[in-house]
Each structure stands twice: as structure tokens, then as C-alpha cells.
Design an enzyme around this catalytic site. Structure first.
Site, PDB file in Angstrom:
ATOM      1  N   GLY A 228       0.825  -1.217   0.000  1.00  0.00           N
ATOM      2  CA  GLY A 228       0.000   0.000   0.000  1.00  0.00           C
ATOM      3  C   GLY A 228       0.852   1.257   0.000  1.00  0.00           C
ATOM      4  O   GLY A 228       0.565   2.224  -0.715  1.00  0.00           O
ATOM      5  N   GLU A 245      -6.986  -0.878   0.655  1.00  0.00           N
ATOM      6  CA  GLU A 245      -7.553  -1.758   1.690  1.00  0.00           C
ATOM      7  C   GLU A 245      -6.416  -2.669   2.123  1.00  0.00           C
ATOM      8  O   GLU A 245      -6.057  -3.597   1.410  1.00  0.00           O
ATOM      9  CB  GLU A 245      -8.723  -2.574   1.108  1.00  0.00           C
ATOM     10  CG  GLU A 245      -9.884  -1.733   0.606  1.00  0.00           C
ATOM     11  CD  GLU A 245     -10.600  -0.982   1.708  1.00  0.00           C
ATOM     12  OE1 GLU A 245     -10.470  -1.369   2.891  1.00  0.00           O
ATOM     13  OE2 GLU A 245     -11.279   0.010   1.406  1.00  0.00           O
ATOM     14  N   CYS A 279      -8.137 -10.305   6.036  1.00  0.00           N
ATOM     15  CA  CYS A 279      -7.609  -9.026   6.539  1.00  0.00           C
ATOM     16  C   CYS A 279      -8.274  -8.635   7.847  1.00  0.00           C
ATOM     17  O   CYS A 279      -7.618  -8.212   8.792  1.00  0.00           O
ATOM     18  CB  CYS A 279      -7.822  -7.935   5.498  1.00  0.00           C
ATOM     19  SG  CYS A 279      -9.515  -7.810   4.911  1.00  0.00           S
TER      20      CYS A 279
HETATM   21  P1  NAD Z   1       0.610  -8.247  -1.190  1.00  0.00           P
HETATM   22  O1  NAD Z   1       0.642  -6.808  -0.790  1.00  0.00           O
HETATM   23  O2  NAD Z   1       1.863  -8.997  -1.180  1.00  0.00           O
HETATM   24  O3  NAD Z   1       0.019  -8.381  -2.675  1.00  0.00           O
HETATM   25  C1  NAD Z   1      -1.245  -7.872  -3.038  1.00  0.00           C
HETATM   26  C2  NAD Z   1      -1.236  -7.557  -4.529  1.00  0.00           C
HETATM   27  O4  NAD Z   1      -0.355  -6.452  -4.753  1.00  0.00           O
HETATM   28  C3  NAD Z   1      -0.716  -8.695  -5.403  1.00  0.00           C
HETATM   29  O5  NAD Z   1      -1.458  -8.737  -6.598  1.00  0.00           O
HETATM   30  C4  NAD Z   1       0.720  -8.291  -5.681  1.00  0.00           C
HETATM   31  O6  NAD Z   1       1.260  -8.846  -6.855  1.00  0.00           O
HETATM   32  C5  NAD Z   1       0.577  -6.779  -5.772  1.00  0.00           C
HETATM   33  N1  NAD Z   1       1.808  -6.020  -5.528  1.00  0.00           N
HETATM   34  C6  NAD Z   1       2.860  -6.363  -4.743  1.00  0.00           C
HETATM   35  N2  NAD Z   1       3.790  -5.389  -4.750  1.00  0.00           N
HETATM   36  C7  NAD Z   1       3.309  -4.406  -5.533  1.00  0.00           C
HETATM   37  C8  NAD Z   1       3.787  -3.115  -5.910  1.00  0.00           C
HETATM   38  N3  NAD Z   1       4.971  -2.660  -5.502  1.00  0.00           N
HETATM   39  N4  NAD Z   1       3.009  -2.342  -6.690  1.00  0.00           N
HETATM   40  C9  NAD Z   1       1.799  -2.772  -7.097  1.00  0.00           C
HETATM   41  N5  NAD Z   1       1.300  -3.989  -6.800  1.00  0.00           N
HETATM   42  C10 NAD Z   1       2.042  -4.798  -6.026  1.00  0.00           C
HETATM   43  O7  NAD Z   1      -0.503  -8.907  -0.290  1.00  0.00           O
HETATM   44  P2  NAD Z   1      -0.968 -10.443  -0.266  1.00  0.00           P
HETATM   45  O8  NAD Z   1       0.060 -11.228   0.446  1.00  0.00           O
HETATM   46  O9  NAD Z   1      -1.401 -10.845  -1.628  1.00  0.00           O
HETATM   47  O10 NAD Z   1      -2.300 -10.344   0.631  1.00  0.00           O
HETATM   48  C11 NAD Z   1      -2.272 -10.385   2.008  1.00  0.00           C
HETATM   49  C12 NAD Z   1      -2.346  -8.981   2.582  1.00  0.00           C
HETATM   50  O11 NAD Z   1      -3.451  -8.285   2.032  1.00  0.00           O
HETATM   51  C13 NAD Z   1      -2.584  -9.016   4.085  1.00  0.00           C
HETATM   52  O12 NAD Z   1      -1.836  -7.986   4.692  1.00  0.00           O
HETATM   53  C14 NAD Z   1      -4.080  -8.721   4.195  1.00  0.00           C
HETATM   54  O13 NAD Z   1      -4.467  -8.199   5.434  1.00  0.00           O
HETATM   55  C15 NAD Z   1      -4.250  -7.736   3.080  1.00  0.00           C
HETATM   56  N6  NAD Z   1      -5.656  -7.665   2.656  1.00  0.00           N
HETATM   57  C16 NAD Z   1      -6.388  -6.579   2.982  1.00  0.00           C
HETATM   58  C17 NAD Z   1      -7.742  -6.533   2.642  1.00  0.00           C
HETATM   59  C18 NAD Z   1      -8.627  -5.379   3.054  1.00  0.00           C
HETATM   60  O14 NAD Z   1      -9.737  -5.301   2.548  1.00  0.00           O
HETATM   61  N7  NAD Z   1      -8.195  -4.510   3.956  1.00  0.00           N
HETATM   62  C19 NAD Z   1      -8.312  -7.590   1.940  1.00  0.00           C
HETATM   63  C20 NAD Z   1      -7.521  -8.682   1.628  1.00  0.00           C
HETATM   64  C21 NAD Z   1      -6.189  -8.717   1.974  1.00  0.00           C
END
Ligand code: NAD
Length: 472
Positions: A228, A245, A279
């Protein structure tokens, strides 16, 4: 030979030069399918197709947009069996219970509900001097980036409000669970205008390319806090609006003297839903020191009766962790907790075999300052932390950069309300946890997110305000 899944760009099936195997985390042997490896060139093609689609979709009538959302809901419902099986095989979650069929049910419900939402034009002033109206207009091409825990439901959360408000979409699913999203977008393209939905799967670097793309007009990410922050930084370049999110480390506080019996199921599934890979799951529970034994007995008793297994087995209620990275992270956090005085009342070791199963693990003897309490574990592991003074428990619950959800448990309604008011979270539940609905806005505060999804508030985030100010 396992099935190849393909990208859909501009309404066309687009093949890739490379494909990767997506394996079932319940056994690691079964190749569920092959996912195309999207490139920067595919991304350009997808953004271009979405830009062209936006040129006409921005002028679509409200009824066209309602019909589109209802069509998406129908696609999810009509194809729920196929999509649920694919989701179970690539994600690991069981078909039944709060698993894939539940997720598909959510997709249909969210799309259908969002169809009925609207952001009507407002008259701000109608006087002898001026007539001022406020409209909500679409932003353009939405870049959606999704995680692997609830891949289809989160995709729906991202793209349905986009299309409902007149935008077009490029989605980049998680590299861990791309297949069900590829198939869902393919199905949408069978009934909806070409180019409205485009999908390009790939790794983190492709996500970064999407958020840095000059022609993306809105970014919506569900992912970790670390991602994020990077996405927000890249959005600064074009002052691109973002909805973030992000992760959570949701605390629950039980009032002193609370009998855990009526709350055991809510606490258990509030924490263990999707094997803790949610999450907004309960991730640390604060109980009065005198109530520790009863709470531990209740939760570990329940753990013993909840089958964990292959998601395709009818009896499974919980599935494996989805990927190696997450599996190793859970092991690491539990080992660290053990090394720092923690006791695993249940679980505490991987279940063994070529898979990512980790059992329900209830940990006592740890407190703030131990990684399992301070960090987001994102697995079926719940630390139970004792307190002596409830106001101190509130301070400890709030002592984090996360602020997604929180919960208060007990029979004294007034005291629950007092504590709920003090907890720093986007949502505070009382006597439940992790209950979301399409008419209730959802989002995190602090590092857990920016902006929200669902309801009119979520819809508005896909628009900008436009004022028409007429002289009379
Ligand atoms: P992640 O941040 O590793 O990846 C999420 C997505 O972002 C993937 O598609 C990934 O390829 C992409 N990504 C990674 N680095 C990026 C960058 N530098 N720029 C743009 N895109 C990039 O997360 P994850 O391991 O896939 O998911 C788990 C995390 O997501 C947990 O922290 C969970 O709490 C959170 N989550 C939050 C919500 C919410 O609604 N608040 C919902 C689901 C998951």
C-alpha cells in the site's frame, strides 16, 4: 496436460509467451492450471483497450450500468459451481462452509446490491442568482490489484463499483491465485461490452507497472501495508486517486468476568475464517487474567472439533495456507512466540506432507512486544493475551499502526459501547467479528487503509465531483 487459462484484453482472448503452473496448496502435486505471464506490453494493450471502452461507457445510461452489474451478478451465480471448484483448487479453501461457494455467493450478492446503489445529481443552490448542481462523474480507467485470500470477492469489490459509476477496468490478480479471476473476467466479457474488463496476471513488478502507468485514472489495491505504501507513492506521480484496503492486526477485548461459552463460536470463526487468511480476522485476543483458563478451554475445545483438510473433501471446514511464503511466515511467528515464553495450547507445528497445512494454534504466555502479537500473522494462530485493567487493554489494543477492525465481547452493553468508542479501527464489532455486508461501508484507518469500499461511500470513491454553476 493441465488447462491453460488466458488473458482477456479488449474482449479478445490473448495468449502469452510464458505460462506458470498454479498448484493446489492442499497437495502441491496437482497442477490446477497454467496461468499466462502478463508483460508490460500486455498491460499497455489492456490499458489502451480500457481507455477505448471508457470513451463510450462514460456516456452509458444509468440503466445500462445497472444492467451491467446485474449481468455480472448473474454470471457469478450461473457459473458458481465451476468458479467455486477452481477457487478451491487454487486457493485451498473448502468448497462448503465459509469457503468457495460462500465466496461466490458473496460475489453475486455484492454485484446485485451495487447495481441498486446510486449517486444522484444534487441541486446545491437554486436561487435568483444561480443554479448549481453537483454531479458524480467517472474517473476513467481503474487499475485493480488483488490479493490471494479472497480473490474473486475482492475482485468484485473493486470492479463492480467501477463499472456501476461509468469507469472501465484493468485487473491484475495475485500471482498465487490468478486462474479464477481469469475465468471470471472471460465470462464477464461474454455478456458485457468489450474492453470494459481486462485482465493481465503477473507478479508484484507488474502491479508496480500498472500503478505507474500514465493512463490509469484510479487505483484500488487490497494487499499488505508494505505494498500500500509503495502504491501510494507511485500514485503521487499523477496525483491518481487511490483506495487502499490493507492489512490488519485486529484486537478483541473480552470484558472481565465474561463467560466465553456463548461467544466461543464467534471468537473462533472471527479468527479462523479462511484459516486466518482474512484481513479483518480477529488476530489477538485480550482477556482478563482470571478468565484465561475458561477462554482457552473453550477455544481449544472448539479447535479439536473443526476438521481441516483438502478443500474438495466435503468434511473440511478449514483449508491450508495458500502459499509457501505465508506458510513459512506462520511457522516463523509461532517459533518466535515459543522462544519468547509462548505456549501452544493446540497446534504449533506444521501438519506435515507436501502441502501448506498448519493447524489451529492457540498461544498463551505472550504479550505485546512479541512478534506474533505485534505483527499480522495471517494464519490460523490466535494469541490470547491477559490483562488486569481493562483500560490498559484498550491502550495495548490501540498500540499498533494497524486500524482495520476490532471487537469487544461481553454482556454489559454500556461497557462494550464505551470501549468500542475508544478502539481505533475502521469497524468495531460488539460480540462478533469480521461480519461485512455490501450496504455497510468498510475500510481501515491508520496504516490499514485509505478510503473505503461498499455502500454509497465506496461508490463515490470511483468518481469525482463535477459542479455545473449556471447564471440565472
Ligand atoms: P501483497 O501486498 O503482497 O500483494 C497484493 C497484490 O499487490 C498482489 O497482486 C501483488 O502482486 C501486488 N503487488 C505487490 N507489490 C506491488 C507493488 N509494488 N506495486 C503494485 N502492486 C504490487 O498482499 P498479499 O500477500 O497478496 O495479501 C495479504 C495482505 O493483504 C494481508 O496484509 C491482508 O491483510 C491484506 N488484505 C487486505 C484486505 C482489506 O480489505 N483490507 C483484503 C484482503 C487482503
Amino acid at each position: 496436460m493441465s488447462k491453460k487459462y488466458e488473458m482477456t484484453i479488449g474482449g479478445e482472448t490473448v495468449t502469452a509467451d510464458d505460462y506458470t503452473d498454479v498448484r493446489n496448496p492442499a497437495n502441491m502435486e496437482e497442477v490446477v492450471g497454467q496461468a499466462p505471464v502478463g508483460t508490460a506490453a500486455h498491460l499497455d494493450q489492456a490499458v489502451d483497450a480500457a481507455t477505448k471502452a471508457f470513451a463510450s461507457w462514460r456516456n452509458s445510461s444509468d440503466q445500462d450500468r445497472i444492467d451491467a452489474c446485474n449481468a455480472m451478478a448473474k454470471v457469478c451465480t450461473d457459473n458458481s459451481e465451476e468458479l467455486a471448484v477452481l477457487l478451491t483448487k487454487e486457493q485451498g479453501k473448502p468448497l462448503g462452509g465459509m469457503g468457495s461457494q460462500f465466496e461466490l455467493g458473496g460475489c453475486g450478492a455484492w454485484a446485485g446490491f451495487t447495481a441498486g446503489l446510486s449517486l444522484p445529481e444534487k441541486t446545491i443552490e437554486d436561487s435568483d442568482e444561480r443554479h448549481v448542481i453537483q454531479q458524480r462523474v467517472p474517473l476513467g480507467v481503474v487499475g485493480s490489484i488483488t490479493p490471494w485470500n479472497w480473490p474473486l470477492l475482492i475482485a468484485i469489490w473493486h470492479i463492480v463499483p467501477g463499472v456501476r459509476t461509468g469507469n472501465s477496468v484493468v485487473i491484475k490478480p495475485s500471482p498465487f491465485t490468478p486462474l479464477s479471476t481469469l475465468r471470471m473476467i472471460e465470462l464477464f466479457n461474454e455478456v458485457l461490452p468489450s474492453g470494459l474488463f481486462n485482465v493481465v496476471p503477473g507478479g508484484d513488478e507488474l502491479g508496480a507497472k500498472l500503478t505507474n502507468h500514465d493512463d490509469i485514472d484510479k487505483i484500488v489495491l487490497s494487499g499488505s501495508v508494505a505494498t500500500g505504501k509503495k502504491v501510494m507513492a507511485s500514485a503521487a506521480k499523477g496525483v491518481t486517486p487511490v483506495t487502499l484496503e490493507l492489512g490488519g492486526n485486529d484486537p478483541g477485548i473480552m470484558l472481565p468476568g465474561t463467560d466465553p461459552a456463548p461467544f466461543t463460536e464467534g471468537l473462533f470463526f472471527g479468527s479462523m475464517i479462511n484459516s486466518g487468511q482474512t484481513c479483518g480476522a480477529l488476530k489477538r485476543l485480550y482477556v482478563h487474567e482470571d478468565d484465561l483458563d475458561a477462554t482457552v478451554t473453550a477455544l481449544s475445545g472448539m479447535a479439536a472439533n473443526i476438521p481441516m483438510g483438502d478443500g474438495m473433501d466435503e468434511g473440511s471446514i478449514l483449508g491450508p495456507l495458500q502459499n509457501e511464503r505465508q506458510f513459512k511466515r506462520v511457522i516463523e511467528l509461532v517459533e518466535d512466540a515459543k522462544a519468547n515464553g509462548g505456549t501452544c495450547v493446540t497446534g504449533g507445528e506444521p501438519m506435515g506432507g507436501p502441502n501448506y497445512f498448519y493447524p489451529v494454534t492457540i498461544v498463551t504466555g505472550v504479550s505485546d512486544g512479541v512478534r506474533l502479537v505485534d505483527e499480522e500473522q495471517f494464519g490460523p494462530v490466535l494469541p490470547i493475551i491477559t490483562y488486569t485493567d481493562i483500560d490498559d487493554a484498550i491502550v495495548r489494543a490501540n498500540g499498533t499502526d494497524f486500524g482495520l477492525d476490532a471487537s469487544v465481547w461481553g454482556n454489559d452493553g454500556e461497557e462494550c459501547t464505551r470501549i468500542a468508542a475508544q478502539l481505533e479501527a475502521g469497524t468495531v464489532y460488539v460480540n462478533k467479528h469480521a461480519e461485512i455486508a455490501p450496504h455497510v461501508p468498510f475500510g481501515g484507518i491508520k496504516c490499514s487503509g485509505l478510503g473505503g469500499l461498499f455502500a454509497e461511500e465506496g461508490l463515490a470513491a470511483y468518481t469525482s465531483i463535477k459542479i455545473i454553476n449556471k447564471a440565472v
